[in-house]
Scaffold this motif. Structure first.
Motif, mmCIF file in Angstrom:
data_model
loop_
_atom_site.group_PDB
_atom_site.id
_atom_site.type_symbol
_atom_site.label_atom_id
_atom_site.label_comp_id
_atom_site.label_asym_id
_atom_site.label_seq_id
_atom_site.Cartn_x
_atom_site.Cartn_y
_atom_site.Cartn_z
ATOM 1 N N ILE A 214 16.287 40.602 62.876
ATOM 2 C CA ILE A 214 17.158 41.738 62.568
ATOM 3 C C ILE A 214 17.665 42.257 63.907
ATOM 4 C CG2 ILE A 214 17.366 44.024 61.518
ATOM 5 C CD1 ILE A 214 15.041 43.362 59.702
ATOM 6 N N TRP A 215 18.975 42.308 64.022
ATOM 7 C CA TRP A 215 19.600 42.654 65.308
ATOM 8 C C TRP A 215 20.235 44.029 65.238
ATOM 9 C CZ3 TRP A 215 24.579 39.717 67.262
ATOM 10 C CH2 TRP A 215 24.924 40.173 68.537
ATOM 11 N N LYS A 216 19.866 44.888 66.192
ATOM 12 C CA LYS A 216 20.526 46.189 66.349
ATOM 13 C C LYS A 216 21.266 46.134 67.683
ATOM 14 C CE LYS A 216 20.738 50.349 67.666
ATOM 15 N NZ LYS A 216 21.855 50.650 68.589
ATOM 16 N N PRO A 217 22.559 45.793 67.629
ATOM 17 C CA PRO A 217 23.323 45.722 68.886
ATOM 18 C C PRO A 217 23.654 47.122 69.397
ATOM 19 C CG PRO A 217 24.778 45.297 67.027
ATOM 20 C CD PRO A 217 23.401 45.500 66.448
ATOM 21 N N SER A 218 24.164 47.197 70.592
ATOM 22 C CA SER A 218 24.598 48.479 71.149
ATOM 23 C C SER A 218 25.747 49.025 70.305
ATOM 24 C CB SER A 218 25.074 48.268 72.580
ATOM 25 O OG SER A 218 25.838 49.389 72.991
ATOM 26 N N GLU A 219 25.738 50.327 70.070
ATOM 27 C CA GLU A 219 26.838 50.928 69.297
ATOM 28 C C GLU A 219 28.125 50.939 70.114
ATOM 29 O OE1 GLU A 219 24.209 52.432 70.544
ATOM 30 O OE2 GLU A 219 24.440 54.594 70.738
ATOM 31 N N LYS A 220 28.026 50.521 71.399
ATOM 32 C CA LYS A 220 29.235 50.456 72.223
ATOM 33 C C LYS A 220 29.911 49.081 72.141
ATOM 34 C CE LYS A 220 27.388 53.924 75.306
ATOM 35 N NZ LYS A 220 26.780 54.214 76.601
ATOM 36 N N ALA A 221 29.258 48.120 71.520
ATOM 37 C CA ALA A 221 29.877 46.786 71.398
ATOM 38 C C ALA A 221 29.541 46.146 70.049
ATOM 39 C CB ALA A 221 29.423 45.894 72.549
ATOM 40 N N PRO A 222 29.820 46.840 68.951
ATOM 41 C CA PRO A 222 29.390 46.315 67.648
ATOM 42 C C PRO A 222 30.229 45.148 67.137
ATOM 43 C CG PRO A 222 30.659 48.338 67.347
ATOM 44 C CD PRO A 222 30.492 48.156 68.835
ATOM 45 N N LEU A 223 31.476 45.033 67.607
ATOM 46 C CA LEU A 223 32.324 43.977 67.049
ATOM 47 C C LEU A 223 31.932 42.597 67.554
ATOM 48 C CD1 LEU A 223 35.824 45.652 67.088
ATOM 49 C CD2 LEU A 223 34.370 45.184 65.128
ATOM 50 N N SER A 224 31.526 42.534 68.802
ATOM 51 C CA SER A 224 31.065 41.247 69.331
ATOM 52 C C SER A 224 29.862 40.777 68.507
ATOM 53 C CB SER A 224 30.671 41.390 70.798
ATOM 54 O OG SER A 224 31.776 41.852 71.552
ATOM 55 N N ALA A 225 29.021 41.745 68.125
ATOM 56 C CA ALA A 225 27.846 41.407 67.311
ATOM 57 C C ALA A 225 28.270 40.959 65.914
ATOM 58 C CB ALA A 225 26.908 42.606 67.217
ATOM 59 N N LEU A 226 29.242 41.668 65.345
ATOM 60 C CA LEU A 226 29.731 41.275 64.013
ATOM 61 C C LEU A 226 30.277 39.854 64.043
ATOM 62 C CD1 LEU A 226 31.717 44.270 62.486
ATOM 63 C CD2 LEU A 226 29.670 43.179 61.595
ATOM 64 N N ALA A 227 31.006 39.543 65.115
ATOM 65 C CA ALA A 227 31.573 38.201 65.234
ATOM 66 C C ALA A 227 30.451 37.157 65.209
ATOM 67 C CB ALA A 227 32.390 38.094 66.517
ATOM 68 N N CYS A 228 29.370 37.442 65.934
ATOM 69 C CA CYS A 228 28.238 36.492 65.954
ATOM 70 C C CYS A 228 27.611 36.379 64.575
ATOM 71 C CB CYS A 228 27.176 36.949 66.947
ATOM 72 S SG CYS A 228 27.731 36.873 68.636
ATOM 73 N N GLN A 229 27.466 37.524 63.913
ATOM 74 C CA GLN A 229 26.856 37.525 62.588
ATOM 75 C C GLN A 229 27.680 36.672 61.619
ATOM 76 O OE1 GLN A 229 24.056 38.402 61.498
ATOM 77 N NE2 GLN A 229 24.254 38.665 59.296
ATOM 78 N N HIS A 230 28.995 36.745 61.744
ATOM 79 C CA HIS A 230 29.872 35.912 60.908
ATOM 80 C C HIS A 230 29.597 34.431 61.145
ATOM 81 C CE1 HIS A 230 32.807 38.455 58.842
ATOM 82 N NE2 HIS A 230 32.640 39.306 59.827
ATOM 83 N N ILE A 231 29.481 34.087 62.420
ATOM 84 C CA ILE A 231 29.268 32.670 62.761
ATOM 85 C C ILE A 231 27.941 32.188 62.178
ATOM 86 C CG2 ILE A 231 28.872 31.076 64.692
ATOM 87 C CD1 ILE A 231 30.705 33.104 66.345
ATOM 88 N N VAL A 232 26.907 32.987 62.348
ATOM 89 C CA VAL A 232 25.585 32.584 61.854
ATOM 90 C C VAL A 232 25.607 32.511 60.322
ATOM 91 C CG1 VAL A 232 23.120 33.083 61.839
ATOM 92 C CG2 VAL A 232 24.482 33.729 63.810
ATOM 93 N N ALA A 233 26.246 33.511 59.704
ATOM 94 C CA ALA A 233 26.274 33.546 58.235
ATOM 95 C C ALA A 233 26.956 32.288 57.687
ATOM 96 C CB ALA A 233 26.998 34.797 57.756
ATOM 97 N N LYS A 234 27.998 31.857 58.367
ATOM 98 C CA LYS A 234 28.722 30.659 57.928
ATOM 99 C C LYS A 234 27.794 29.424 58.012
ATOM 100 C CE LYS A 234 32.693 27.874 59.328
ATOM 101 N NZ LYS A 234 32.645 27.165 60.602
ATOM 102 N N VAL A 235 27.112 29.279 59.117
ATOM 103 C CA VAL A 235 26.233 28.112 59.274
ATOM 104 C C VAL A 235 25.067 28.176 58.282
ATOM 105 C CG1 VAL A 235 24.784 26.820 60.888
ATOM 106 C CG2 VAL A 235 26.920 27.845 61.693
#
Ligand code: UN1
Length: 512
Positions: A185-206
C-alpha cells in the motif's frame, strides 16, 4: 497545460481532472474530497486527486489482505515474472513518465528520465533476486537432525514516499517487496500524487493482464493523516518511510509503539572532503552536480564541502565561476541546469536558512535569491548559493532541502573527518583524492560514519545495486540492492528430526 504534458497524461491514462476515479482501483469511492497537484514549473494546476478517507482505507486493507493470501503462494520466480513485465511497461512509457515527474516535481527532464531508469533497473534487479532469496543451512548439534532457515513473505508493506523522488523510491520498495511475496500500500507525497497515479495505472494494467489480484498494489492519497492510518495499523507489519527526519521520528515511534517494523530512510547532510591530492576537475564537477542537481532536493545532495587549506582558494574560485554558468529555468527545457523548488514553502525555508546562517556569521560567496520575471511566475525558482560557514552553525547542522552549499576549511585529514562526521545525519559522503592512504582512511572504521561513502564521486546518484540508506538521524534503514530484501521478509529457523530418538539441545536429560 503545455501540449506535451497533456499528451503524456493521456498516454499514462490520466485523462480527466478527476483521475482519482480511475486509479486502477475502480471500486474506490471516497468522500474525503479532492486536492490539487500544482506544478512548480509554471504554477499550473495539473489535476485534482481524490483523497483517501477512513472507509476507503478499510476497503484497501481488505483488498490487500485478500490479495496476500493468493500472492504468498505464488512461487517467487513467478512473482519475478510479474515484475519483469512491469519493467517492460516502464521501458515503453519512460519518456512520458519522466516528463510528468519533471513537470510535477520540477527536476530536469534528464533527471526525470534517470528516475524512471532507476525504476527499470530495480525491476531487473528484483527479477534476478526472485531466484535468490537464499537462506542458510546449519549443522545441528543433535544426531539425525537437520537445521536450516527460510524466508517467508511478511504481509502488507506500507510505503510512504517523498516528493523529490516521486516514483523511484516507491519502486525500490515495491519491486523488492513483490518478489518477496508481500503486497503493497503506497502513500505518495501529496505534492506529487499524479506521478504515483501514473505508476498505479501501469501496475494495475499488468496485474489485470496477468490475472493477478488488484490488491497486490494499492494506492492511498492525502496528507500525513492518511499516512497515520497505516503507521498505527497492526495489520501492516512493515512501514518503509522515506522523507524528513521529523517525519521519520513520528512514523518510527508510532510503528514501534505497536512493535511493528519500520524501515527509515531520512534526511542527509552530506559532505565531500576535497584534499590537496584531489583531481580538481573531478572534484568541482562532482560537487557541482551534488549541490545543485535536483535543485538541492535529494536526500543525497551535497550540502557541505570540507576543503584542505592549500587548495581552498582555488576550489572557491573554480566553484564561483562554475556557479556563474548555471542556467536556471524550466526543467523541461534541456538547456537549463536548475529547475524550481517544489513549492513556495520550500522557497521560504531556503530564504530563512540563508538569513539564519548569515546572522551567525556565514559569508555569502555566491549570493542567494529568488528569481522573478518571465518564466519564473511560479515563484519557486531560486539561485543556488555558496556560503562560507562553520560546521557547528545551527543551519549547517540542519538539512535544508534547497541548493545551499556550505564551505569549510581544514588542515589535517583527522580534522576533516571529525568535521565530516560532526552532524546528526549519516547518509552519504565522499572524498576527492588520488592518495590511497587518504581514501582508505576515509573508508575505514575510523572514517566516514555514513551509510554511503564514495571516492572521487559526488554524494548523490547512487546505483540501485547497493543498499541505500544511512546512520544516525538518517534512520538506519537500507532499501534497494544488496541484501536489503531481508527487511521485507520474515526469517524462520527450522529443525527437523529424522531419527528414532528425541535428544534435547544442550544435552539436557529429561526422562520419566
Ligand atoms: C532520495 O533523494 O531520496 O542516490 C533518493 C541518489 C538517488 C536516490 C536519491 N539514486 O541520489
Amino acid at each position: 497545460l503545455p501540449a506535451q504534458i497533456s499528451a503524456s497524461l493521456e498516454t499514462l491514462g490520466i485523462k480527466d481532472q478527476n483521475p482519482g476515479s480511475s486509479t486502477g482501483q475502480n471500486w474506490l469511492n471516497t468522500s474525503a474530497g479532492f486536492f490539487s497537484s500544482l506544478s512548480p514549473v509554471d504554477g499550473n494546476k495539473i489535476a485534482a486527486v481524490q483523497a483517501t478517507d477512513k472507509a476507503t482505507y478499510e476497503a484497501v486493507i481488505q483488498k490487500a489482505e485478500e490479495a496476500f493470501l493468493t500472492w504468498r503462494k505464488v512461487p517467487a520466480p513467478q512473482r519475478g515474472e510479474f515484475v519483469r513485465k512491469l519493467g517492460n511497461e516502464l521501458r515503453v512509457v519512460k519518456a512520458d513518465l519522466g516528463r510528468l515527474v519533471s513537470y510535477e516535481m520540477g527536476k530536469s527532464y534528464q533527471e526525470g528520465l534517470g528516475e524512471v531508469q532507476e525504476m527499470i533497473d530495480i525491476c531487473d534487479f528484483a527479477v534476478g533476486l526472485s531466484r535468490q532469496l537464499y537462506g542458510l543451512t546449519m549443522h545441528s548439534e543433535r544426531p539425525g537432525h537437520r537445521m536450516y532457515e527460510q524466508w517467508h513473505p511478511l504481509g502488507i508493506v506500507g510505503i510512504i514516499s517523498a516528493f523529490n523522488f516521486p516514483v523511484a523510491v516507491w519502486s525500490w520498495n515495491a519491486m523488492i517487496a513483490w518478489v518477496c511475496g508481500d503486497v503493497c500500500i503506497w502513500k505518495p507525497s501529496e505534492k506529487a500524487p499524479l506521478s504515483a497515479l501514473a505508476c498505479q495505472h501501469i501496475v494495475a494494467k499488468v496485474l489485470r493482464e496477468s490475472e493477478l489480484p488488484e490488491g497486490i498494489s494499492c494506492l492511498i492519497n492525502g496528507d500525513y493523516k492518511v499516512g497515520e492510518m497505516m503507521t498505527q495499523d497492526f495489520r501492516i507489519p512493515l512501514i518503509s518511510a522515506t522523507g524528513s527526519t521529523r517525519m521519520g521520528k513520528i512514523v518510527g515511534q508510532a510503528v514501534a509503539a505497536r512493535l511493528g517494523r519500520s524501515l527509515l530512510e531520512l534526511g542527509g547532510n552530506n559532505a565531500i572532503i576535497i584534499t590537496e591530492n584531489a583531481d580538481l576537475d573531478i572534484a568541482i564537477r562532482g560537487a557541482l552536480f551534488g549541490a545543485v542537481g535536483t535543485a538541492g532536493q535529494r536526500c543525497t545532495t551535497t550540502r557541505r564541502l570540507i576543503v584542505q587549506e592549500s587548495v581552498y582558494d582555488t576550489v572557491k574560485e573554480r566553484l564561483k565561476s562554475a556557479y556563474a554558468k548555471l542556467v536556471i529555468g524550466d526543467p523541461l527545457d534541456e538547456k537549463n541546469h536548475v529547475g524550481p523548488l517544489i513549492d513556495q514553502d520550500a522557497v521560504k525555508a531556503y530564504l530563512s536558512a540563508v538569513e539564519k546562517v548569515k546572522a551567525q556569521g556565514g559569508k555569502e560567496l555566491v549570493p542567494a535569491g529568488v528569481l522573478t520575471g518571465p518564466g519564473y511566475e511560479s515563484g519557486c525558482y531560486v539561485k543556488p548559493c555558496i556560503i562560507e560557514a562553520e560546521n557547528h552553525f545551527e543551519m549547517v547542522q540542519h538539512e535544508t532541502f534547497a541548493p545551499i552549499l556550505y564551505l569549510n576549511k581544514y588542515r589535517t585529514l583527522d580534522e576533516a573527518i571529525a568535521m565530516h562526521n560532526g552532524v546528526p545525519q549519516g547518509l552519504s559522503s565522499a572524498i576527492m583524492t588520488l592518495n590511497m592512504r587518504e581514501a582508505e582512511a576515509f573508508l575505514s572504521a575510523a572514517g566516514s560514519d555514513c551509510g554511503i561513502a564514495n571516492v572521487n564521486i559526488g554524494t548523490s546518484g547512487a546505483e540501485i545495486g547497493g543498499a541505500f540508506g544511512g546512520e544516525k538521524e538518517t534512520g538506519g534503514g537500507r532499501e534497494s540492492g544488496s541484501d536489503s530484501w531481508k527487511a521485507y521478509m520474515r526469517r524462520q529457523t527450522n529443525t527437523i528430526n529424522y531419527s528414532t530418538a528425541l535428544p534435547l539441545a544442550q544435552g539436557i536429560r529429561f526422562e520419566i
